[in-house]
Design an enzyme around this catalytic site. Structure first.
Site, short mmCIF file in Angstrom:
data_model
loop_
_atom_site.label_atom_id
_atom_site.label_comp_id
_atom_site.label_asym_id
_atom_site.label_seq_id
_atom_site.Cartn_x
_atom_site.Cartn_y
_atom_site.Cartn_z
N GLY A 102 0.83 -1.22 0.00
CA GLY A 102 0.00 0.00 0.00
C GLY A 102 0.85 1.26 0.00
O GLY A 102 0.41 2.30 -0.50
N GLU A 104 2.65 -8.22 -2.07
CA GLU A 104 1.42 -8.81 -1.50
C GLU A 104 1.30 -10.31 -1.77
O GLU A 104 0.74 -11.04 -0.97
CB GLU A 104 0.19 -8.08 -2.07
#
Ligand code: T1G
Length: 705
Positions: free
Chosen positions: A103, A126
């Site tokens: 993020g 991720e």
């Protein structure tokens, strides 16, 4: 406490993320950041906004802890912040110093400009958590660097150094020094020339020379073939490919919606929960409940006794961490082989472009071979890696004890023998422990740190810190036969052998375990490590002998595995690929018959359960007796040392995934059918009967002498 620092400079607002240790973009931080972005948007005096990070990092991404809770409609996430930026009129610049991951990079991709310091790294890792970038990364990165390059970067989950990231087009500028000052200058220039450069306005190209977007279905199909099956570790990868496909074929808004749907599916999935467990279990390893505080000693020089495969691998591991190392090896032949291995390993790194010639030379020079123990006098730690024989090892330690400086730590790389028995021949049992590396030591990440009865808190703390310096997963183990990994492996191997004795061919057992996700099945593993190793262990520990004479017979017939070109499989010269060997199967059948073992059918489900539950049952026993401190520690041992599939989290996590009660019931069933080697561990019974989980198990305090 506020997690954002706000400052203004000449109409440019600087928002600094300050949520130590990694400025995780938690729900709480996002709830604080969103109104600040809106305020900047509504403030006519604000011309541009710069995001930066405190604590030496930009951001480690979304707070992984948040994924364990179901967000409510009121919950604010980094997605909401990014959507506000996307709708905004201001110019946004990301000023990156340190890591910008997940993020954190996605927040930067939502900005018009990205500038970073030379020490920074950026990435979307991720997939290592069984997820995909869920805050626009799968839609914006392809628009910035092309779908192919973006997909590769996300499928690898790699962290890319700033200079390389600039080359790839992810960063606009790379600077030395104060990145916020540089970002301020960039923002001012941007306001004059091109204030807005939202990636959402771009079309994502395929990014493959000579191919247009029409080739997308073909490229995506190829990509799907390159990743593991959904049910065998590839769940997130396939979703990621789908998301990138959407980036090329759909308008931005619909692509974002597709990404969100795929992300939400993954975040609730068992593989992601398992991988997040592994993430946190790794970070718990060095926290030892009950260990009195002790300042780790500095390790500036190391020594290794024994320059064989293991010893040389350990030496390279120290050299890779920048610690000069002296290897004592009496045999010229072994010394020559060792030097070749060191040289060859570094030349290989240069050829792969992973290090410069100069760096390779420097590291190679930091590994010195000698036949003189006296050259170890100044070492801070010396690791013994000689033949697996107690008397030989004791002789080494008697010699070392008289030579090395009083503060030095002595360690054994034994994989099964009693650490206390070796410590007892020295005058420094407090500065003695086991450091059990796994072959090849410079590659395998697992390190078992075996504490002896008299190992001092400072020696243990030093070993844990050294494990991190050597970039190993250091798992603390009690001093029992086989420690954690090998002790559990014996029960796993017992069941593999038992199934083979009952007539299930090795290739079938291995296929079932590979389908489950193991890097390789037990019989290919026996052949890789060598049946001579198992034979020697069985000689030392007769209770390790199986129902039949298979290992004995194989050893006597020089079927010791890859080393002799045949074991449970046969191998062609120079090829490690196992080939089915009916002769080996005939030996299995003969020895089983000789032991009076009747052939019987076993389904894939039973094969998997007998091998994995054997690990769980002995794992529970090791926990109850404090040999292993936490279930997570056992999981890290098996994921990083024995090829247990990380998307199943490790044996103890897997037991929770399946349900401890169901595991217990099967273990009881196996006890009835196969015998008391399957007696359930009391802790397994306790957790099953209480409806509990291993995850909720409270680790034992470290008992210290
Ligand atoms: N969330 C929560 N805690 C985190 C965290 C994170 N993202 N990253 C680190 N920590 C904690 C960690 O548990 C430890 O805690 C402490 O910080 C120091 O970490 C929407 C879905 C950044 C390279 O995968 O790779 O963004 O043990 O020991 O060696 O698309 O941490 O001290 O209590 O590892 O200096 C994606 C994960 C998230 C990066 C620093 N991000 N982190 O390494 O310290 S998902 C990642 C790392 C996401 C979006 C999605 C490393 C690091 P404690 P550490 P380090």
């Amino acid at each position: 406490m506020s997690q954002i620092v706000t400052a203004d400079r000449d109409g440019i607002r600087i928002l600094t993320l300050d949520n130590p240790p990694v400025n995780a973009l938690s729900f709480a931080l996002s709830a604080e950041l969103l109104p600040l972005v809106r305020a900047a948007e509504d403030d006519a005096n604000v011309r541009a906004v710069i995001f930066s990070g405190a604590n030496g990092i930009f951001s480690g991404g979304a707070d992984v802890n948040d994924f364990a809770t179901e967000p409510t409609p009121e919950t604010k996430t980094i997605r909401d912040v990014i959507a506000a930026i996307e709708r905004g009129k201001k110019t946004y610049v990301a000023a990156i110093d340190g890591n910008a991951l997940g993020g954190g990079l996605e927040l930067s991709l939502a900005c018009d400009y990205r500038i970073a310091t030379t020490r920074s790294k950026v990435g979307l890792p991720e997939i290592k958590l069984g997820l995909l970038p869920g805050a626009g990364g799968t839609q914006r990165l392809p628009r910035l660097i092309g779908a192919q390059a973006a997909m590769q970067m996300m499928l690898k989950g790699e962290s890319v150094a700033a200079d390389e990231a600039k080359k790839r087009g992810v960063l606009d500028e790379v600077v030395e020094g104060n990145v916020v000052d540089a970002a301020f200058g960039l923002a001012c220039r941007a306001l004059e020339k091109e204030p807005k450069r939202r990636l959402s306005q771009r079309q994502a190209e395929l990014g493959i020379p000579g191919l247009t977007a029409n080739a997308l279905p073909f490229v995506a199909a190829q990509a799907h073939k390159m990743v593991p099956p959904e049910d065998n570790g590839g769940f997130a990868a396939h979703k990621l490919i789908d998301a990138v496909e959407a980036a090329v074929e759909l308008p931005f808004g619909r692509g974002i919606a597709r990404e969100a749907r795929l992300f939400d599916e993954l975040v609730r999935s068992a593989p992601s929960a398992a991988l997040r467990h592994v993430f946190f279990a790794e970070r718990e390893l060095g926290k030892i409940p009950g260990l009195p505080a002790a300042e780790p000693m500095k390790i500036e020089r190391a020594g290794v006794v024994g320059g064989g495969l293991m010893g040389t691998g350990i030496a390279i591991t120290f050299a890779n961490a920048g610690i000069p190392v002296t290897v004592v090896e009496p045999s010229d032949e072994a010394t020559e082989r060792g030097k070749q291995m060191v040289f060859g390993m570094y030349m290989n790194q240069v050829q792969k472009g992973r290090m410069t010639q100069e760096e390779a030379w420097k590291r190679g020079q930091s590994v010195v071979y000698t036949d003189d123990y006296a050259e170890l006098a100044d070492c801070d730690v010396v690791i013994e890696a000689v033949f697996e024989n107690m008397d030989v090892k004791k002789d080494v330690f008697k010699k070392l004890d008289g030579i090395v400086k009083p503060s030095a730590i002595l360690a054994t790389n034994t994989s099964t023998l009693d650490v206390d028995e070796m410590a007892a021949v020295t005058q420094r049992p407090e500065q003695f422990l086991g450091l059990h590396f796994f072959a090849p030591a410079n590659i395998m990440q697992l390190l078992e740190i075996v504490r002896g009865k008299r190992t001092s808190p400072q020696t243990l703390a030093t070993a844990i810190a050294l494990g991190k310096t050597l970039r190993k997963k250091g798992v603390v183990s009690g001093n029992e036969f086989g420690f954690i990994g090998n002790r559990m492996l014996f029960d796993y191997s017992r069941e593999a052998m038992a199934l083979a004795e009952e007539g299930v061919p090795p290739y079938r057992i291995d296929a079932v375990m590979k389908d489950f996700g193991f890097a390789m099945g037990p019989f290919a593993m026996f052949d890789l490590s060598g049946l001579d190793v198992f034979w020697h262990i069985q000689q030392a520990k007769t209770e390790m002998k199986g129902r039949s004479n298979i290992v004995d017979r194989m050893y006597r017939e020089k079927r010791i595995g890859q080393k002799s070109g045949k074991g449970f499989y046969r191998y062609e010269k120079g090829n490690r690929e196992p080939i089915r060997d009916e002769e080996a199967e005939k030996i299995l059948a003969e020895e089983a018959a000789a032991a009076g073992i009747a052939p019987r059918e076993a389904g894939d489900d039973e094969i998997r359960k007998r091998l994995v539950y054997a690990l769980v049952n002995v794992g529970a026993d090791l926990l109850a007796r404090g040999v292993a401190l936490r279930p997570g520690d056992i999981d890290i041992v098996y994921v990083y040392g024995y090829g247990f599939p990380p998307h199943h989290g490790g044996p103890m996590w897997y037991a929770d995934e399946v349900g401890v009660k169901s595991v217990y019931d099967d273990v009881l069933r196996f006890q009835k059918e196969f015998g008391d080697q399957w007696r359930p561990a009391p802790l397994l019974a306790e957790i099953a009967q209480s409806g509990g989980t291993f995850a909720a198990y409270t680790s034992k305090e470290l008992v210290h002498a």
